[in-house]
Design a protein around this motif. Structure first.
Motif, PDB file in Angstrom:
ATOM      1  N   TRP A 245       0.812  -1.210   0.000  1.00  0.00           N
ATOM      2  CA  TRP A 245       0.000   0.000   0.000  1.00  0.00           C
ATOM      3  C   TRP A 245       0.854   1.272   0.000  1.00  0.00           C
ATOM      4  CZ3 TRP A 245      -2.100   3.380   4.138  1.00  0.00           C
ATOM      5  CH2 TRP A 245      -3.131   4.191   3.676  1.00  0.00           C
TER       6      TRP A 245
ATOM      7  N   SER B 244       2.311   1.628  -3.361  1.00  0.00           N
ATOM      8  CA  SER B 244       1.351   2.109  -4.356  1.00  0.00           C
ATOM      9  C   SER B 244       1.150   3.617  -4.242  1.00  0.00           C
ATOM     10  CB  SER B 244       0.020   1.378  -4.187  1.00  0.00           C
ATOM     11  OG  SER B 244      -0.626   1.775  -2.982  1.00  0.00           O
ATOM     12  N   ILE B 245       1.222   4.159  -3.010  1.00  0.00           N
ATOM     13  CA  ILE B 245       1.107   5.616  -2.838  1.00  0.00           C
ATOM     14  C   ILE B 245       2.261   6.324  -3.533  1.00  0.00           C
ATOM     15  CG2 ILE B 245       1.122   7.473  -1.135  1.00  0.00           C
ATOM     16  CD1 ILE B 245      -0.323   5.652   0.785  1.00  0.00           C
TER      17      ILE B 245
ATOM     18  N   THR C 264       1.817   6.064  -7.225  1.00  0.00           N
ATOM     19  CA  THR C 264       0.715   6.954  -7.631  1.00  0.00           C
ATOM     20  C   THR C 264       1.170   8.396  -7.682  1.00  0.00           C
ATOM     21  OG1 THR C 264      -0.887   5.434  -6.652  1.00  0.00           O
ATOM     22  CG2 THR C 264      -1.632   7.680  -7.050  1.00  0.00           C
TER      23      THR C 264
ATOM     24  N   VAL D 276      -7.018   9.227  -5.692  1.00  0.00           N
ATOM     25  CA  VAL D 276      -6.763   7.785  -5.789  1.00  0.00           C
ATOM     26  C   VAL D 276      -6.664   7.141  -4.408  1.00  0.00           C
ATOM     27  CG1 VAL D 276      -5.118   6.047  -6.591  1.00  0.00           C
ATOM     28  CG2 VAL D 276      -5.642   8.026  -8.026  1.00  0.00           C
ATOM     29  N   ILE D 277      -5.987   7.839  -3.459  1.00  0.00           N
ATOM     30  CA  ILE D 277      -5.693   7.230  -2.158  1.00  0.00           C
ATOM     31  C   ILE D 277      -6.902   7.242  -1.232  1.00  0.00           C
ATOM     32  CG2 ILE D 277      -4.253   7.403  -0.103  1.00  0.00           C
ATOM     33  CD1 ILE D 277      -2.861   6.345  -2.613  1.00  0.00           C
TER      34      ILE D 277
ATOM     35  N   PRO E 216     -10.118   6.840  -1.663  1.00  0.00           N
ATOM     36  CA  PRO E 216     -10.999   5.656  -1.752  1.00  0.00           C
ATOM     37  C   PRO E 216     -10.347   4.394  -1.188  1.00  0.00           C
ATOM     38  CG  PRO E 216     -11.066   6.898  -3.804  1.00  0.00           C
ATOM     39  CD  PRO E 216      -9.964   7.487  -2.985  1.00  0.00           C
ATOM     40  N   GLN E 217      -9.016   4.339  -1.253  1.00  0.00           N
ATOM     41  CA  GLN E 217      -8.352   3.155  -0.710  1.00  0.00           C
ATOM     42  C   GLN E 217      -8.510   3.053   0.799  1.00  0.00           C
ATOM     43  OE1 GLN E 217      -4.294   2.747  -2.017  1.00  0.00           O
ATOM     44  NE2 GLN E 217      -4.810   2.928  -4.199  1.00  0.00           N
TER      45      GLN E 217
ATOM     46  N   ILE F 116     -11.635   1.261   0.968  1.00  0.00           N
ATOM     47  CA  ILE F 116     -11.590  -0.089   0.404  1.00  0.00           C
ATOM     48  C   ILE F 116     -10.763  -1.032   1.266  1.00  0.00           C
ATOM     49  CG2 ILE F 116     -10.782  -1.440  -1.588  1.00  0.00           C
ATOM     50  CD1 ILE F 116     -11.482   0.961  -3.341  1.00  0.00           C
ATOM     51  N   LEU F 117      -9.659  -0.520   1.855  1.00  0.00           N
ATOM     52  CA  LEU F 117      -8.754  -1.391   2.611  1.00  0.00           C
ATOM     53  C   LEU F 117      -9.449  -2.058   3.796  1.00  0.00           C
ATOM     54  CD1 LEU F 117      -5.870  -2.435   2.724  1.00  0.00           C
ATOM     55  CD2 LEU F 117      -5.267  -0.489   4.161  1.00  0.00           C
TER      56      LEU F 117
END
Length: 549
Positions: free
Chosen positions: A81, A84-85, A88, A237-238, A240-241, A244-245
């Motif tokens: 995660w 991915s940040i 991104t 982008v982040i 919503p994660q 979701i996480l």
């Protein structure tokens, strides 16, 4: 028998059975049926297996399979995660640069159009329209600069550095005329994005400056708006994660809980079993991943069932077989107590001693049979055993008994060692029972020979006697426990050959029983009495320790 080896004069006495075990089995045989039933129902606790004894940390705290799987699923997720940040953010910067670079390119081309030639001189006509385009956004610091062909700044901020120092002409991709190039730059405390454009000489033809030197137009802007756009993209982008996480963690948790449900069901099925239920577990209701575990567990149950069955059968056999000798011993002792005649009393005491010997032999054979069956269930690795020396020791131990019965006991074996694969204690028990059986059924004046014959990849151990032999129809039966040939006139327990068979099975050996071709009954001119003594030959074929595969 001329080739038979001589035997030592001082035989080693046969070791007596452990007194505590003898007393235990004697008490068991004399116990009432109700007490024996309680013993049959008592739980049997097997000794720790070699795998358990080899465990260096048997008291280690158990760990959760659910937690282990959850850790291995969530740990990579939590590790990826942040990565991915970062990725991104880099992608967002690239995305944010694209529209701003296009606007910067349009600005620098607009300013380049303001470079003109007047009166044979280069001038920069910074019109109001161009100024409005340049300062359309007050939130971003914008700088421009126009260099003449002779290296002079025609207009703009002099602190903005050119791609190359003035007067230095470098043929580089940055100096390709007519193409806008971008580069990062620092001016004071500001980080800038610079767009530079070298004009084609045809633009300023007729000027007094050197026509070969290019004119440079540069426009630079600070990175605040780019960083702001990149941050907005990252947030889009982040954020919503973050929602979701946790949902993903809950879904993983629920999936694992559902996945290990068959384990809980299997646990409940095993716990619901009665203590004496050793039947195999039905693998049809279990997932495919659990089949190896269930198969191993069923194999353990089968071996445990075999062990428990043999132990209970041993207890039942011991209780049953000890009744007769103990009852006879008690009767002889009671009769001896009533006798007043010294001669008759001595005879009764001899009978008590004989009954004691028979009971002792029965207990020893029962213990030997139990040990042989236990070794069959959990057989240790076979090792190299020197068969000639082992047989010589057994024959030496039995030699005094053979002398008492006036039987010629000998060993026919090669001088060199004959190593075989086996367990020394169990092979000694096998030879001992074969010799004991032969001495018991051979009449006085007969002969018993232990013969060892090495072969290719194997060795044959034979024990032959000159007794009455075993009829062909009864040969398969004499290897069963407690079976005795009728009319033999001997009071054996019927366990000797059963022990031999169990030990032979352990060693993967072949065993055969025939008449003795060397017995007097098969000689020419044999008498009627000799014809009734065809003898017995028991042959056991063992694997050689030098066997090659």
């Amino acid at each position: 028998m001329g080739e038979r080896h001589g035997l030592p004069a001082a035989p080693t006495p046969e070791p007596a059975p452990p007194p505590d075990l003898t007393a235990a089995y004697t008490a068991l045989a004399a116990a009432p049926p109700a007490n024996r039933a309680l013993l049959d129902e008592a739980p049997i606790r097997p000794a720790p297996s070699p795998a358990d004894e080899a465990d260096p940390n048997p008291q280690a705290a158990p760990y959760s399979l659910f937690g282990e799987i959850l850790d291995w699923m969530l740990a990579p997720l939590l590790l990826l995660w942040p990565m991915s940040i970062a990725v991104t953010y880099l992608v967002a910067q690239s995305i944010a640069n694209t529209p701003f670079d296009r606007a910067l390119e349009a600005t620098v081309r607009t300013l380049a159009q303001q470079v003109q030639v007047r009166d044979h001189r280069l001038v920069f006509d910074f019109t109001e329209a161009a100024r409005e385009i340049l300062h359309a956004d007050d939130a971003t610091g914008v700088y421009y600069q126009v260099w003449s062909a002779d290296g002079q700044v025609l207009s703009g901020d002099r602190n903005l550095a050119p791609p190359f120092p003035p007067g230095v002409h470098v043929e580089d991709e940055m100096t390709v005329r007519g193409i806008v190039r971008f580069r990062p730059e620092t001016m004071g405390d500001d980080q800038l994005r610079v767009a530079s454009l070298y004009l084609d000489p045809s633009v300023y033809a007729g000027a007094e400056e050197t026509a070969d030197a290019p004119v440079l137009v540069q426009v630079a802007e600070t990175l605040e708006k780019r960083a702001q756009l990149a941050s907005e993209i990252v947030k889009g982008v982040i954020l919503p994660q973050f929602l979701i996480l946790p949902i993903a963690v809950l879904l993983v948790w629920a999936g694992l809980s559902r996945g290990i449900l068959p384990l809980n069901q299997l646990q409940r099925r095993i716990r619901a079993r009665s203590p004496d239920d050793l039947s195999p577990i039905n693998p049809n209701d279990a997932p495919e991943e659990l089949l190896p575990l269930i198969e191993s567990f069923n194999d353990l149950l089968a071996r445990l069932d075999t062990t428990v069955t043999r132990q209970r059968r041993f207890i039942a056999d011991a209780a049953h077989q000890m009744k007769t000798p103990l009852a006879g011993l008690r009767t002889q002792a009671e009769l001896a107590l009533r006798e007043h005649d010294p001669a008759e009393l001595r005879r009764r005491l001899h009978n008590v001693a004989d009954s004691t010997d028979r009971a002792t032999r029965l207990i020893n054979q029962l213990l030997a049979l139990a040990r042989a069956e236990a070794q069959t269930v959990q057989a240790p690795p076979l090792e190299s055993v020197e068969l000639v020396g082992l047989a010589r020791d057994v024959v030496s131990d039995m030699f005094e008994r053979a002398l008492d019965k006036h039987i010629d006991l000998g060993l026919d074996a090669p001088d060199e060692p004959v190593p075989v694969l086996g367990m020394p204690v169990m092979l000694a028990e096998l030879v001992k029972n074969l010799v004991d059986n032969a001495l018991r059924y051979t009449p006085p004046g007969g002969a018993v020979t232990v013969r060892i014959t090495p072969g290719q990849g194997q060795a044959a151990l034979e024990v032959e006697d000159t007794g009455p032999g075993v009829p062909e129809a009864e040969r398969p039966l004499v290897f069963e426990r407690f079976y005795r040939v009728l009319g033999s006139g001997q009071d054996g327990s019927g366990l000797g050959l059963a022990i031999v068979r169990e030990i032979a099975v352990q060693h993967g050996a072949e065993i055969q029983l025939t008449f003795n071709p060397r017995a007097p009954a098969f000689r020419a001119g044999a008498t009627e009495d000799e014809l009734r003594l065809p003898g017995c030959l028991v042959s056991v074929t063992l694997r050689s320790a030098f066997e090659t595969t």
